[in-house]
Design an enzyme around this catalytic site. Structure first.
Site, PDB file in Angstrom:
ATOM      1  N   TYR A   1     -15.461  -2.310   7.099  1.00 24.14           N
ATOM      2  CA  TYR A   1     -14.116  -1.847   7.457  1.00 24.14           C
ATOM      3  C   TYR A   1     -13.795  -2.228   8.904  1.00 24.14           C
ATOM      4  O   TYR A   1     -12.726  -2.781   9.205  1.00 24.14           O
ATOM      5  CB  TYR A   1     -14.071  -0.329   7.279  1.00 24.14           C
ATOM      6  CG  TYR A   1     -12.751   0.327   7.578  1.00 24.14           C
ATOM      7  CD1 TYR A   1     -11.680   0.196   6.711  1.00 24.14           C
ATOM      8  CD2 TYR A   1     -12.595   1.119   8.721  1.00 24.14           C
ATOM      9  CE1 TYR A   1     -10.467   0.823   6.972  1.00 24.14           C
ATOM     10  CE2 TYR A   1     -11.396   1.750   8.987  1.00 24.14           C
ATOM     11  CZ  TYR A   1     -10.340   1.600   8.120  1.00 24.14           C
ATOM     12  OH  TYR A   1      -9.152   2.231   8.383  1.00 24.14           O
TER      13      TYR A   1
ATOM     14  N   LYS B   1     -11.077  -4.729  10.559  1.00 19.66           N
ATOM     15  CA  LYS B   1     -10.042  -4.240  11.487  1.00 19.66           C
ATOM     16  C   LYS B   1     -10.030  -5.046  12.782  1.00 19.66           C
ATOM     17  O   LYS B   1      -8.963  -5.426  13.265  1.00 19.66           O
ATOM     18  CB  LYS B   1     -10.239  -2.745  11.793  1.00 19.66           C
ATOM     19  CG  LYS B   1      -9.857  -1.813  10.643  1.00 19.66           C
ATOM     20  CD  LYS B   1      -8.396  -1.957  10.238  1.00 19.66           C
ATOM     21  CE  LYS B   1      -7.971  -0.938   9.200  1.00 19.66           C
ATOM     22  NZ  LYS B   1      -6.675  -1.276   8.566  1.00 19.66           N
TER      23      LYS B   1
ATOM     24  N   GLY C   1       0.834  -1.213   0.000  1.00 19.54           N
ATOM     25  CA  GLY C   1       0.000   0.000   0.000  1.00 19.54           C
ATOM     26  C   GLY C   1       0.860   1.252   0.000  1.00 19.54           C
ATOM     27  O   GLY C   1       0.472   2.294   0.524  1.00 19.54           O
TER      28      GLY C   1
HETATM   29  N1  SER Z   1      -9.443   7.201   8.367  1.00 20.53           N
HETATM   30  C1  SER Z   1     -10.138   5.958   8.236  1.00 20.53           C
HETATM   31  C2  SER Z   1     -11.419   6.128   7.542  1.00 20.53           C
HETATM   32  O1  SER Z   1     -12.003   7.186   7.662  1.00 20.53           O
HETATM   33  C3  SER Z   1     -10.388   5.350   9.571  1.00 20.53           C
HETATM   34  O2  SER Z   1      -9.326   4.584   9.961  1.00 20.53           O
HETATM   35  O3  SER Z   1     -11.872   5.224   6.930  1.00 20.53           O
END
Ligand code: SER
Length: 320
Positions: free
Chosen positions: A142, A146, A8
């Protein structure tokens, strides 16, 4: 850390972590790997740049063997709003990608840095002074990735002895590379619009407090944690770290100190607002402070000043 791989590398964190690692460990020691995004000129010119698909385990293993990698900073992932748009793809990149990196690391004895996030928390997590160890029931793809990633990294350490380490990043603010598809992106976009157009239409509503951090602190945290003597670490993965907490109107007010005619209006995006409402306002980061000496250097005011100075230089040189 002698031979380092950063996945990345063209992303928001990678584009700044790679130069910092190259400065510290030598350009030849740090391999930058991206996927589809064209690498920034500096990234490809200052050392080796390679293309890597983290969903293909052979592709990771080939790079690890070719460059005798001993440490992987695994940053390749979809951010929160993008992951809600494409949950299946998010699982593949964020979870299969991490599993592949951990498997290759197990076989090739690599240490792994994995960035978790405020997204690993959910609606029933205490939002103020969010404890290091607390309820984690995220309701986004997400967040599911995580929290699973945090657990998987812990598992690979306890079960196989892989030296996994990581932090929970808050929203990250930076001037080099724009984030793509995150919920905290407003805190970056606002600076570009403020400097170019003196106005910004914010997609989160007033009063939405979130943890935030300036990128130089985020990069320093990753390197510092990986360099810490392992005997000091009780947690290893998913350390809460934060530098500041603000709502959109407070960031706007901070910008107005430097650009007095800056004007902000609001058009709330319900998807990103719901995500933000499920995240902490302010994490308790004492474990990171105690176990490896974490301490941020930038607050809201010093970050605002530096962002405006640097983006103004960028604008004047025609790169904005
Ligand atoms: N900055 C990230 C997001 O907004 C959160 O880890 O998805």
């Amino acid at each position: 850390m002698k031979h380092i791989l950063v996945t990345g590398a063209t992303g928001q964190i990678g584009s700044e972590l790679v130069p910092a690692l190259r400065e510290r460990y030598g350009c030849a020691q740090v391999i930058a790997a991206g996927h589809k995004t064209k690498p920034q000129p500096g990234l490809a010119e200052s050392g080796t740049y390679t293309t890597l698909d983290v969903t293909q385990i052979e592709s990771i293993e080939a790079v690890v063997k070719q460059y005798q990698i001993d440490t992987i900073f695994h940053l390749a992932a979809l951010l929160s709003a993008k992951a809600e748009e494409k949950p299946q793809l998010a699982w593949k990149v964020n979870m299969t990608g991490l599993y592949n990196v951990l498997e290759v690391s197990r076989k090739n004895e690599c240490a792994v840095f994995f960035p978790s996030s405020i997204g690993a928390f959910g609606p029933d997590t205490p939002r103020d002074n969010t404890p290091q160890d607390t309820l984690q029931h995220p309701n986004t793809m997400y967040g599911v990735c995580k929290v699973s990633g945090e657990l998987l990294c812990n598992y690979y350490y306890t079960r196989f002895g892989v030296d996994t380490r990581g932090v929970r990043y808050p929203g990250l603010i930076s001037y080099d590379t724009l984030p793509g598809g995150g919920t905290t992106d407003y805190a970056v976009e606002i600076f570009y619009r403020a400097i170019k157009e003196k106005k910004y239409n914010c997609f989160l509503k007033q009063g939405t407090y979130l943890d935030m951090m300036y990128m130089p602190d985020a990069v320093r945290a990753a390197i510092q944690l990986m360099e810490t003597d392992a005997s000091r670490l009780k947690h290893r993965n998913a350390f809460n770290i934060t530098a500041m907490s603000f709502a959109p109107e407070e960031l706007a007010a901070s910008i107005q100190k430097f650009i007095p005619d800056f004007f902000m209006q609001y058009t709330v995006d319900p998807v990103r607002q719901a995500i933000a409402d499920s995240w902490p306002c302010h994490m308790d980061d004492r474990a990171a402070r105690e176990e490896w000496g974490w301490e941020p250097r930038y607050n809201l005011e010093s970050m605002t000043q530096d962002m405006i100075d640097r983006l103004t230089v960028k604008l004047n040189s025609g790169r904005l």
